[in-house]
Each structure stands twice: as structure tokens, then as C-alpha cells.
Enzyme design. Structure first.
Site, PDB file in Angstrom:
ATOM      1  N   LYS A   1       4.180   3.187  14.457  1.00 10.80           N
ATOM      2  CA  LYS A   1       4.436   4.631  14.400  1.00 10.80           C
ATOM      3  C   LYS A   1       3.611   5.346  15.468  1.00 10.80           C
ATOM      4  CE  LYS A   1       4.244   8.525  11.115  1.00 10.80           C
ATOM      5  NZ  LYS A   1       3.842   8.933   9.753  1.00 10.80           N
TER       6      LYS A   1
ATOM      7  N   SER B   1       7.220  11.556   7.366  1.00 15.59           N
ATOM      8  CA  SER B   1       7.156  11.543   8.816  1.00 15.59           C
ATOM      9  C   SER B   1       7.354  10.158   9.443  1.00 15.59           C
ATOM     10  CB  SER B   1       5.797  12.090   9.268  1.00 15.59           C
ATOM     11  OG  SER B   1       4.734  11.274   8.792  1.00 15.59           O
TER      12      SER B   1
ATOM     13  N   SER C   1       4.942  10.257   3.277  1.00 15.77           N
ATOM     14  CA  SER C   1       5.475  10.142   4.636  1.00 15.77           C
ATOM     15  C   SER C   1       6.034   8.778   4.965  1.00 15.77           C
ATOM     16  CB  SER C   1       4.373  10.478   5.646  1.00 15.77           C
ATOM     17  OG  SER C   1       3.920  11.796   5.486  1.00 15.77           O
TER      18      SER C   1
END
Length: 470
Positions: free
Chosen positions: A78, A153, A177
Site C-alpha cells: 500500500k 483506504s 481501512s
């Protein structure tokens, strides 16, 4: 030959160990898939560096010197985690040219175990949205339906794993997230016990900070529970540069399904779920009961609204660490002008953002008491199963949430996963079924502290049972 990119990580590693494929060849297969996709999940690459790392892994394996449980496996990271020599933006325009000189601790652990970092996956700016979209790279599309959100996210990681662009990804979870995107994209996502995996080098905080949020937790996403176990092994093994004098030996379940005691918290009026989600939980209960497990319904170990309110207080507090002095002063002044009876979302936000240290200490005590309430549940049950979210993936970009036609708060999407976000319990999203439109529906499995591998054992058994049932 079987397309290895469509196989789970543990199968890819087995093929590497058997010399059926080289790390360099496996990397190139994944890079070809990334080249061919329009999902916009992988947003930064350094193919030359990745190929060199894969070549080095191949040389180690040829000498019989494999360094760790992931040696030669290509994975993605990520874009909120700093990666040495590889651009890290956290989706923010002001970090468009940020190239760290040091790995985040979690990334360093993965490299130490031999992982080949082939790219960075998309995230909303500073990880602060339930959709994965930003001005730098644009939106990430859901592999199951591009008109639906991937969540946020960790939407880039979840989409990349689901689309077989990578066998696994390192995501992060502060307020659901990691788990919400795993649910929306139909993959496994583990938020480990808080503190097992260090968060230094995760943005936000700003680049270079040595501390991180007291709630953010790095964790893996993959297509099989066994893959998460491999990643968890790597992420809980300190890298040499840490100077950490301990290692972790997490327990496993140690008994068959027929001896498991499983609690199900299937519904709550403060966060209702739609009929397809309710049916998925009912199906899961039927499968477990047929396998001999002891399944009991529970109203939950805590009051939903109390837990959510405390979560919000602690969330707003931890987010203030990096605001500039001018903004902090303005928020403090605005909070001082609020009427005592003002309970609007703005008022709650300002009060929590400007709370005293004494208020935070009392909230932290309340957090410890909630954790104790959860612990009592696990004296009687091995795990607790809840919905992962009220619905399957909502329309991309939507700021509304409808549950069986009834409008709900947009942030109810993370209501169920945030039951544990501030408590730090290990929580795992497990894909269970799909809607009539083909969208994934998962459940959340929660365990006592450090029962991370228990959750993975249960998930693998669930996968076997669901395949047989289907």
C-alpha cells in the site's frame, strides 16, 4: 502450464521451492497482468529494482540459501508505507515526489523474509476516505463491477489481490481501512492484534516521524487464509535493524470444527444490515451447525452506540498529532464557542479534537474496560462472527448508504469493523458468498488478543465447509 498468477501465494511459493518457476519469471507474469489491467490498483513501480531482487532470490535458492518464508514471492505494498528508493505518496499531491531512504518497519520485515516488492497500490489521500480515489492517480476500480467502490483506504491493495495482480499486499487499518475493502473486493483481510506489527513509517504520520497512531495497524490481504498465515509470520519476525530481542509464537486453534464454540452477533438496530448480508450470516450458521460446531447468538459483549462513541473520541484525538499550530488553535477556539446542548456532528468533532489530556486518559480507561468486556465473551467462545459491513459494495463515489432502501449514515459502512478498531483485537474478513449481482459478501471473525492464528485456522475450515456446502 497452470497460470500461477491465479494461484494463492502458498501455491506460488511451493512452485518456487520445487524450481517449477523462477522468481524472475513469476515476477514478469505478474507485471504482465498489471500492464494489461485498467483497474488502476498498482500506481508506482520500479521494474528494474524488482527484477534485480527476484534475480537475487533465484541465486539464493540455487545455492540453497533461501532467507525466509516469502523468499522470491512478488508482492505489492500500500502506498501509505514508506519503501526505500520507491516513491511513497500516500495518495497526496504534496508527496508526489517523495522517495524515502528507509523502509517502514513492516516493509523491512517483509524484505527480510525474502519478499520481492514489485509496486505500490493506490490509496485515498493520507488514507482518509472510504473510497480509493485521489488527485494524483485517480480512482481504483472494483474487479467485480467497475461501477462499485473498492472501499478505502486499502482499496488499491484489495483490488490488486482480487484481480490476481499480486498474490498478497500489505495494507493498513485504523478505522476499517483494510477490512472494508477486503469485504467489497472478496478477499481475506487481517487486522492483527494491535502492536504485533510495527507501524513506524506509515503515512500519515508525516515522513520521518518515529511514532504512529495508537490505533493504526498494518496487516496483510490475500486470497487464502494460509497466505495470511505466511504474511503474518513474516510481519511478526523482527528485521535485524530493529534490535528486537524477542520473537512471537502465536497459538493455533488446536481442535476440530465440531469442538468450536462460535458466537454470532448478526444484527444490531444501531447498524442494520441488508437482507443479503443477513442471509449470508444465516448460511454460515447453517454450515457451522451442520459441521457440529456449537453456535450461539449474542447481542454482543458491548453496547454498539457506546463503543462507536468511544471509537470516535479516540479517532479524532489521534488525528490531531500532525495538525499545524494555527489549525489547532482555531479548532480550540471554535470548540470553546459551542453551546453545551450542541450535539451536532461538528460539535462532537471539535470537542474531541480539542479534548484535554485528562479527557483522553479517561477515554483510554474506558477503552480498557471495553476490552475487558470483550475478554469475558472469549472465556465462553473461541471466536465471534459479525457482519463485515451492512451491504455489499456501494456505487463508486457515492456519499450515501442505503440498507434495503433505508438511508443510513455513510460511515455505517465501517460500523461493524470499528467495534474492534480502538480495542486492538485481531479481526479477519472472510469472503462467504456473492449477491444476486455477483458482488462479494464477507463476514468478520474476531478473537481474543493474540488469537490471530486461531482466526486463520477457523477461516480455512470455513472455506472448506462453504465449498462443500455450495
Amino acid at each position: 502450464m497452470t497460470d500461477l498468477t491465479r494461484q494463492p501465494a502458498h501455491v506460488q511459493l511451493r512452485a518456487l521451492d520445487r524450481r517449477e518457476i523462477s522468481s524472475r519469471e513469476l515476477l514478469d507474469l505478474h507485471l504482465d497482468r498489471i500492464d494489461a489491467t485498467t483497474l488502476n490498483a498498482v500506481v508506482t513501480r520500479d521494474d528494474d529494482a524488482a527484477r534485480q531482487a527476484a534475480h537475487t532470490a533465484d541465486e539464493r535458492r540455487a545455492r540453497g540459501e533461501a532467507v525466509g518464508v516469502l523468499d522470491g514471492l512478488p508482492i505489492t505494498i500500500k502506498d501509505s508505507f514508506e519503501t526505500a528508493g520507491l516513491r511513497t505518496t500516500s495518495g497526496a499531491e504534496e508527496l508526489a515526489d517523495h522517495i524515502p531512504d528507509q523502509d517502514a518497519d513492516a516493509v523491512a520485515r517483509l524484505r527480510h523474509q525474502g519478499a520481492v516488492i514489485m509496486g505500490k497500490t493506490n490509496t485515498p489521500a493520507y488514507c482518509q476516505d472510504l473510497h480509493t480515489d485521489n488527485a494524483l492517480f485517480g480512482p481504483t476500480l472494483n474487479p467485480h463491477d467497475p461501477a462499485r467502490t473498492v472501499g478505502g483506504s486499502s482499496g488499491g491493495p484489495a483490488a490488486a489481490v482480487a484481480a490476481h495482480l499480486t498474490p498478497a499486499d500489505l495494507g493498513s487499518d485504523l478505522a476499517g481501512s483494510l477490512r472494508l475493502p477486503a469485504h467489497y473486493c472478496g478477499v481475506y483481510g487481517l487486522r492483527p492484534t494491535h502492536g504485533l506489527v510495527p507501524a513506524r513509517g506509515h503515512v500519515p504520520r508525516p515522513p520521518g516521524w518515529l511514532t504512529s497512531s495508537d490505533m493504526v495497524t498494518p496487516g496483510p490481504l490475500a486470497r487464502h487464509p494460509r497466505d495470511l498465515d505466511l504474511l503474518l509470520n513474516a510481519l511478526t519476525t523482527p528485521a535485524p535493524g530493529e534490535g528486537t530481542p524477542w520473537c512471537v509464537d502465536l497459538p493455533t486453534v488446536g481442535k476440530g470444527v465440531e469442538h468450536l464454540s462460535i458466537a454470532i452477533w448478526a444484527e444490531d438496530p444501531d447498524c442494520p444490515v441488508d437482507h443479503e448480508t443477513a442471509q449470508a450470516l444465516a448460511t454460515l450458521e447453517e454450515v457451522l451447525t451442520a459441521a457440529g460446531a456449537l453456535v450461539r447468538h449474542t447481542p454482543g459483549p458491548v453496547r454498539f452506540t457506546d463503543s462507536t462513541s468511544l471509537f470516535e473520541q479516540l479517532l479524532y484525538a489521534t488525528a490531531t498529532a500532525t495538525v499545524d499550530d494555527e489549525t489547532a488553535a482555531a479548532e480550540l477556539a471554535a470548540a470553546g464557542q459551542l453551546q453545551d446542548d450542541d450535539t451536532s456532528p461538528r460539535a462532537i468533532f471539535l470537542r474531541h479534537r480539542s479534548q484535554t489530556h485528562r479527557s483522553w486518559l479517561r477515554a483510554n480507561e474506558a477503552r480498557a474496560r471495553l476490552r475487558s468486556d470483550w475478554q469475558r465473551l472469549f472465556t465462553e467462545h473461541d471466536v465471534l462472527v459479525t457482519p463485515a459491513a451492512p451491504t455489499a459494495a456501494i456505487p463508486a463515489g457515492s456519499r450515501a448508504l442505503a440498507v434495503d432502501g433505508q438511508e443510513r449514515n455513510f460511515f455505517d459502512q465501517t460500523g461493524w469493523v470499528n467495534l474492534t478498531s480502538h480495542i486492538g483485537l485481531p479481526s479477519l474478513v472472510v469472503p462467504v458468498t456473492t449477491t444476486a449481482q455477483g458482488l462479494p459478501i464477507g463476514v468478520q471473525v474476531i478473537g481474543r488478543p493474540y488469537a490471530d492464528r486461531v482466526l486463520l485456522d477457523v477461516a480455512e475450515r470455513l472455506a472448506t465447509l462453504l465449498r462443500a456446502f455450495g
